[in-house]
Design a protein around this motif. Structure first.
Motif, short mmCIF file in Angstrom:
data_model
loop_
_atom_site.label_atom_id
_atom_site.label_comp_id
_atom_site.label_asym_id
_atom_site.label_seq_id
_atom_site.Cartn_x
_atom_site.Cartn_y
_atom_site.Cartn_z
N ALA A 210 0.90 -1.33 -0.10
CA ALA A 210 0.13 -0.04 -0.11
C ALA A 210 0.88 1.19 -0.08
CB ALA A 210 -0.97 -0.15 1.51
N GLY A 211 2.13 1.11 0.13
CA GLY A 211 3.23 2.18 -0.01
C GLY A 211 3.74 2.73 1.51
N ALA A 212 3.49 1.99 2.43
CA ALA A 212 3.73 2.35 3.93
C ALA A 212 5.71 2.49 3.85
CB ALA A 212 3.74 1.11 4.61
N ALA A 213 5.96 3.49 4.48
CA ALA A 213 7.30 3.88 4.30
C ALA A 213 8.21 3.16 5.51
CB ALA A 213 7.64 5.29 4.55
N GLY A 214 7.45 2.62 6.45
CA GLY A 214 8.04 1.75 7.43
C GLY A 214 7.07 1.49 8.74
N PHE A 215 7.57 0.97 9.73
CA PHE A 215 6.98 0.78 10.88
C PHE A 215 7.38 1.12 12.25
CE2 PHE A 215 6.00 -2.31 7.55
CZ PHE A 215 4.92 -2.56 7.50
N LEU A 216 6.53 1.14 13.31
CA LEU A 216 6.74 1.20 14.36
C LEU A 216 6.11 0.46 15.39
CD1 LEU A 216 6.93 5.47 14.81
CD2 LEU A 216 8.93 3.66 14.73
N LEU A 217 6.65 -0.07 16.51
CA LEU A 217 5.90 -0.72 17.32
C LEU A 217 5.21 0.19 18.41
CD1 LEU A 217 8.65 -3.17 18.55
CD2 LEU A 217 7.20 -3.84 16.79
N LYS A 218 4.27 -0.22 18.88
CA LYS A 218 3.35 0.79 19.51
C LYS A 218 4.14 1.09 20.94
CE LYS A 218 -1.24 0.48 18.16
NZ LYS A 218 -2.66 0.50 18.55
N ASP A 219 5.17 0.29 21.35
CA ASP A 219 5.95 0.58 22.37
C ASP A 219 7.25 1.11 22.15
OD1 ASP A 219 7.31 -1.49 21.63
OD2 ASP A 219 7.18 -2.56 23.44
N VAL A 220 7.10 1.94 21.09
CA VAL A 220 8.43 2.74 20.46
C VAL A 220 8.77 3.79 21.65
CG1 VAL A 220 6.85 4.57 19.43
CG2 VAL A 220 9.38 4.07 18.71
N ARG A 221 10.04 3.95 21.74
CA ARG A 221 10.88 4.95 22.56
C ARG A 221 10.56 6.30 22.18
NH1 ARG A 221 16.77 4.13 23.99
NH2 ARG A 221 16.96 4.32 21.65
N ARG A 222 10.36 7.21 23.01
CA ARG A 222 10.08 8.67 22.89
C ARG A 222 11.28 9.08 21.37
NH1 ARG A 222 8.29 12.89 25.96
NH2 ARG A 222 8.07 11.40 27.55
N ASP A 223 12.43 8.84 21.87
CA ASP A 223 13.29 9.37 20.66
C ASP A 223 13.27 8.74 19.21
OD1 ASP A 223 14.46 11.23 22.54
OD2 ASP A 223 16.11 9.78 23.23
N ASP A 224 13.01 7.36 19.36
CA ASP A 224 12.76 6.69 18.02
C ASP A 224 11.60 7.18 17.39
OD1 ASP A 224 15.23 5.10 18.69
OD2 ASP A 224 14.13 3.61 19.62
N LEU A 225 10.47 7.52 18.22
CA LEU A 225 9.41 7.92 17.49
C LEU A 225 9.66 9.26 16.67
CD1 LEU A 225 6.25 8.06 16.88
CD2 LEU A 225 6.14 9.23 19.04
N VAL A 226 10.25 10.01 17.44
CA VAL A 226 10.68 11.38 16.70
C VAL A 226 11.48 11.21 15.39
CG1 VAL A 226 11.83 13.59 17.04
CG2 VAL A 226 10.25 12.81 18.70
N HIS A 227 12.69 10.39 15.59
CA HIS A 227 13.64 9.99 14.64
C HIS A 227 12.69 9.34 13.57
CE1 HIS A 227 17.16 8.71 12.62
NE2 HIS A 227 16.59 7.57 12.66
N ALA A 228 11.88 8.70 13.67
CA ALA A 228 11.07 7.95 12.50
C ALA A 228 10.43 8.87 11.83
CB ALA A 228 10.22 6.89 13.31
N VAL A 229 9.77 9.74 12.50
CA VAL A 229 8.87 10.92 11.68
C VAL A 229 9.88 11.72 10.83
CG1 VAL A 229 7.57 12.83 12.07
CG2 VAL A 229 7.01 10.70 13.32
N ARG A 230 11.02 12.09 11.41
CA ARG A 230 11.97 13.12 10.71
C ARG A 230 12.50 12.04 9.37
NH1 ARG A 230 14.53 15.67 16.09
NH2 ARG A 230 13.28 17.48 16.04
N VAL A 231 12.90 10.82 9.75
CA VAL A 231 13.39 10.07 8.54
C VAL A 231 12.25 9.95 7.53
CG1 VAL A 231 14.01 7.75 8.00
CG2 VAL A 231 15.03 8.81 9.93
N ALA A 232 11.03 9.73 7.89
CA ALA A 232 9.97 9.46 6.97
C ALA A 232 9.73 10.92 6.00
CB ALA A 232 8.77 9.21 7.31
#
Length: 217
Positions: free
Chosen positions: A96-118
């Motif tokens: 469907a075009g997903a750029a990636g995945f995050l676990l729902k228990d993702v760490r705060r810093d990893d969430l921010v980083h993932a959004v910036r990378v995407a």
């Protein structure tokens, strides 16, 4: 430039928590919080969002359908939220075009980083999440040599695709090939263009589907 984000999850506490974390990060603004996929699609359109954070499972229009609609309509990047062990829709989300995945228990810093990378147009291929998900859910190709689809690639481009499928970063590929990171970026760009792929995650899917790489049993 401010990264505009839509957060979609039917669990209010989950989406509010993610939204709070992202709003506190420099250069990120949550422009909408919604509880289903249809509202996510509408919010992305209304706010011209750069990134949509989508729960895979939502009532009504689920995250996969929302992701497909969003990616087909524009440049907004979709990052899927998954519980990992129980979600059986990863393959569909990738297509469907997903750029990636995050676990729902993702760490705060990893969430921010993932959004910036995407937001930069890159894909999230963290070995602990995306590569394992791809290996589990991509259909196993039939035995035999890689499909003729890959014949358009040079030997070095095919080697680059193989390393991408194993989750290596540009720096790691450069080390393996004994070339510069700039050269690797060029090879990756050629692979995507020749195969008509959107990003690195689609390149990984292609490597599995054509038989260049097979999932571990």
């Amino acid at each position: 430039m401010v990264i505009r984000v839509v957060v979609a999850d039917d669990q209010e506490l989950v989406r509010s928590g993610f939204a709070l974390i992202l709003d506190l990060a420099d250069g990120i603004e949550v422009v909408a919080e919604v509880g289903d996929g249809a509202d996510a699609v509408a919010a992305v359109r209304a706010h011209r969002a750069d990134v949509a954070l989508l729960d895979i499972r939502m009532p009504g229009t689920d995250g996969i359908a929302a992701c497909r609609a969003i990616t087909e309509a524009g440049d907004c990047r979709c990052v899927m939220l998954t519980t990992f062990d129980s979600d059986a829709y990863v393959y569909d989300a990738l297509h469907a075009g997903a750029a990636g995945f995050l676990l729902k228990d993702v760490r705060r810093d990893d969430l921010v980083h993932a959004v910036r990378v995407a937001a930069t147009g890159d894909a999230l291929l963290a070995p602990t999440v995306a590569r394992r998900l791809i290996a589990e859910y991509v259909s196993r190709p039939a035995p035999g040599p890689p499909a003729a689809r890959l014949d358009v690639l040079t030997a070095r481009e095919r080697e680059t695709l193989l390393h991408l499928a194993h989750g290596l970063s540009n720096a790691e590929i450069a080390d393996r090939l004994t070339v510069s990171e700039h050269t690797v970026k060029t090879h990756v760009g050629h692979v995507l263009a020749k195969l008509g792929l959107r990003d690195r995650i689609q390149a990984v899917i292609c490597a599995y589907e054509t038989g260049l790489v097979t999932p571990s049993p």
